[in-house]
Design a protein around this motif. Structure first.
Motif, PDB file in Angstrom:
ATOM      1  N   SER A  45      53.896  -9.436  -4.918  1.00  0.00           N
ATOM      2  CA  SER A  45      55.187  -9.152  -4.195  1.00  0.00           C
ATOM      3  C   SER A  45      55.610 -10.666  -4.039  1.00  0.00           C
ATOM      4  CB  SER A  45      54.599  -8.727  -2.774  1.00  0.00           C
ATOM      5  OG  SER A  45      55.756  -8.781  -1.866  1.00  0.00           O
ATOM      6  N   THR A  46      57.321 -10.552  -3.849  1.00  0.00           N
ATOM      7  CA  THR A  46      57.966 -11.834  -3.363  1.00  0.00           C
ATOM      8  C   THR A  46      57.946 -11.916  -2.082  1.00  0.00           C
ATOM      9  OG1 THR A  46      59.905 -10.586  -3.932  1.00  0.00           O
ATOM     10  CG2 THR A  46      58.817 -11.889  -5.879  1.00  0.00           C
ATOM     11  N   LEU A  47      57.505 -11.219  -1.273  1.00  0.00           N
ATOM     12  CA  LEU A  47      57.712 -11.296   0.063  1.00  0.00           C
ATOM     13  C   LEU A  47      56.836 -12.330   0.939  1.00  0.00           C
ATOM     14  CD1 LEU A  47      57.605  -7.460   1.325  1.00  0.00           C
ATOM     15  CD2 LEU A  47      59.568  -9.239   1.081  1.00  0.00           C
ATOM     16  N   HIS A  48      57.282 -13.448   1.290  1.00  0.00           N
ATOM     17  CA  HIS A  48      56.507 -14.635   1.816  1.00  0.00           C
ATOM     18  C   HIS A  48      55.423 -14.345   2.496  1.00  0.00           C
ATOM     19  CE1 HIS A  48      60.433 -17.310   1.380  1.00  0.00           C
ATOM     20  NE2 HIS A  48      60.244 -16.544   0.294  1.00  0.00           N
ATOM     21  N   ARG A  49      55.638 -13.359   3.606  1.00  0.00           N
ATOM     22  CA  ARG A  49      54.462 -13.152   4.171  1.00  0.00           C
ATOM     23  C   ARG A  49      52.987 -12.619   3.604  1.00  0.00           C
ATOM     24  NH1 ARG A  49      54.251 -13.543   9.797  1.00  0.00           N
ATOM     25  NH2 ARG A  49      52.801 -12.588  10.926  1.00  0.00           N
ATOM     26  N   LYS A  50      53.390 -11.565   2.448  1.00  0.00           N
ATOM     27  CA  LYS A  50      52.409 -11.029   1.948  1.00  0.00           C
ATOM     28  C   LYS A  50      51.722 -12.203   1.007  1.00  0.00           C
ATOM     29  CE  LYS A  50      53.764  -6.269   1.629  1.00  0.00           C
ATOM     30  NZ  LYS A  50      54.043  -5.174   0.967  1.00  0.00           N
ATOM     31  N   ILE A  51      52.529 -13.177   0.322  1.00  0.00           N
ATOM     32  CA  ILE A  51      51.818 -14.371  -0.319  1.00  0.00           C
ATOM     33  C   ILE A  51      51.106 -15.175   0.428  1.00  0.00           C
ATOM     34  CG2 ILE A  51      52.642 -16.248  -1.791  1.00  0.00           C
ATOM     35  CD1 ILE A  51      55.360 -14.658  -2.492  1.00  0.00           C
ATOM     36  N   ALA A  52      51.547 -15.242   1.641  1.00  0.00           N
ATOM     37  CA  ALA A  52      50.846 -16.158   2.590  1.00  0.00           C
ATOM     38  C   ALA A  52      49.279 -15.715   2.955  1.00  0.00           C
ATOM     39  CB  ALA A  52      51.415 -16.470   3.805  1.00  0.00           C
ATOM     40  N   LEU A  53      49.306 -14.598   2.705  1.00  0.00           N
ATOM     41  CA  LEU A  53      47.851 -13.828   3.171  1.00  0.00           C
ATOM     42  C   LEU A  53      46.755 -14.346   1.984  1.00  0.00           C
ATOM     43  CD1 LEU A  53      48.709 -10.411   4.031  1.00  0.00           C
ATOM     44  CD2 LEU A  53      47.956 -11.894   5.508  1.00  0.00           C
ATOM     45  N   HIS A  54      47.235 -14.750   0.982  1.00  0.00           N
ATOM     46  CA  HIS A  54      46.323 -15.169  -0.285  1.00  0.00           C
ATOM     47  C   HIS A  54      46.289 -16.768  -0.558  1.00  0.00           C
ATOM     48  CE1 HIS A  54      45.880 -10.928  -1.555  1.00  0.00           C
ATOM     49  NE2 HIS A  54      47.244 -10.755  -1.305  1.00  0.00           N
ATOM     50  N   LEU A  55      46.952 -17.418   0.368  1.00  0.00           N
ATOM     51  CA  LEU A  55      46.862 -18.866   0.289  1.00  0.00           C
ATOM     52  C   LEU A  55      45.539 -19.328   0.663  1.00  0.00           C
ATOM     53  CD1 LEU A  55      50.234 -20.489   1.276  1.00  0.00           C
ATOM     54  CD2 LEU A  55      49.425 -20.338  -0.926  1.00  0.00           C
ATOM     55  N   PRO A  56      44.973 -20.104  -0.127  1.00  0.00           N
ATOM     56  CA  PRO A  56      43.634 -20.644   0.154  1.00  0.00           C
ATOM     57  C   PRO A  56      43.494 -21.839   0.920  1.00  0.00           C
ATOM     58  CG  PRO A  56      44.087 -21.734  -1.815  1.00  0.00           C
ATOM     59  CD  PRO A  56      45.392 -20.452  -1.472  1.00  0.00           C
ATOM     60  N   ARG A  57      43.879 -21.443   2.348  1.00  0.00           N
ATOM     61  CA  ARG A  57      44.403 -22.627   3.153  1.00  0.00           C
ATOM     62  C   ARG A  57      43.839 -22.209   4.651  1.00  0.00           C
ATOM     63  NH1 ARG A  57      49.387 -26.334   2.932  1.00  0.00           N
ATOM     64  NH2 ARG A  57      49.297 -26.853   0.630  1.00  0.00           N
ATOM     65  N   ASP A  58      43.246 -23.137   5.324  1.00  0.00           N
ATOM     66  CA  ASP A  58      42.730 -22.850   6.707  1.00  0.00           C
ATOM     67  C   ASP A  58      43.641 -23.118   7.766  1.00  0.00           C
ATOM     68  OD1 ASP A  58      40.186 -22.332   5.716  1.00  0.00           O
ATOM     69  OD2 ASP A  58      39.692 -24.556   5.741  1.00  0.00           O
ATOM     70  N   ALA A  59      44.735 -22.258   7.878  1.00  0.00           N
ATOM     71  CA  ALA A  59      45.818 -22.407   8.776  1.00  0.00           C
ATOM     72  C   ALA A  59      46.137 -20.839   9.105  1.00  0.00           C
ATOM     73  CB  ALA A  59      46.835 -23.053   8.007  1.00  0.00           C
ATOM     74  N   THR A  60      47.134 -20.982  10.269  1.00  0.00           N
ATOM     75  CA  THR A  60      47.501 -19.751  10.698  1.00  0.00           C
ATOM     76  C   THR A  60      48.616 -19.163   9.745  1.00  0.00           C
ATOM     77  OG1 THR A  60      49.680 -20.732  11.678  1.00  0.00           O
ATOM     78  CG2 THR A  60      47.645 -20.633  13.130  1.00  0.00           C
TER      79      THR A  60
END
Length: 218
Positions: A45-60
């Motif tokens: 997906s190109t939706l920012h929020r969906k991409i953010a779910l897969h970022l390997p970061r310890d953040a909100t």
């Protein structure tokens, strides 16, 4: 090794490759770009929020969504940068290429984009593209120009076949790949007439996975 650790390792590996291809860019910025690219593939997906779910970061989630937005808006990659990065990642030998046109929306602006890419696994990797100055179908000249751009870095001997949708028709366009010795596979409309028959009648009995060939010139 946990999934986040594996994702970070993949991001580090991709960032190193990006830095080799783009030595003028900062390594930390390229690492963020690598993380977002890998997350984009996972999210499908190109939706920012969906991409953010897969970022390997310890953040909100909100923080990671802002990171994705910054990468998209501040990447400052030119089309040539993208081609330079992606070409070395493609398998050696012949590639299946696809040309397609799609309308994307950037805020309130509709972008009519003509894209030429290579199949890699179950995805198409865009290699060159152009934004058309109008809506609707592309012209023959725009298609030929796009193919010519890719031929400059990917010679015809690497093209196994060029696949195109039903809108990519016209005698001049269909003759061009043949002239440069590139095989093509074009989807045709079901009401296309072949001598006395309609295309849909010739192939209506085919089951999934079956093939029927017309040996005579049609």
């Amino acid at each position: 090794m946990t999934i986040p650790d594996t994702a970070r390792l993949h991001a580090d590996t991709l960032a190193t490759h990006l830095h080799t291809a783009l030595p003028h860019r900062r390594l930390d910025a390229l690492r963020r770009l690598a993380e977002v690219l890998l997350a984009l593939i996972q999210a499908e997906s190109t939706l920012h929020r969906k991409i953010a779910l897969h970022l390997p970061r310890d953040a909100t989630l909100e923080s990671k969504t802002r990171t994705v937005a910054r990468v998209f808006h501040d990447a400052q990659l030119t089309p040539q940068d993208v081609t330079d990065v992606l070409l070395p990642l493609l398998p050696q030998g012949k590639l299946t290429l696809i040309i397609d046109r799609s309308t994307w929306h950037d805020a309130q602006t509709a972008l009519n984009i003509l894209v030429l890419g290579a199949i890699l696994g179950g995805a198409v990797i865009p290699l060159v593209w152009s934004i058309l100055p109008h809506q609707g179908n592309s012209s023959t000249a725009a298609r030929i120009l796009l193919v010519a751009r890719l031929l400059g870095v990917l010679p015809a001997r690497r093209w196994a076949v060029l696949i195109a949708e039903r809108e990519f028709v016209g005698q001049q366009w269909c003759s061009f790949p043949r002239w440069i010795r590139i095989r093509q596979c074009l989807r045709i409309r079901e009401n296309t007439r072949t001598q006395d028959d309609l295309a849909r009648d010739l192939f209506t009995t085919l089951q999934p996975g079956e093939v029927r060939t017309l040996f005579e010139r049609t």
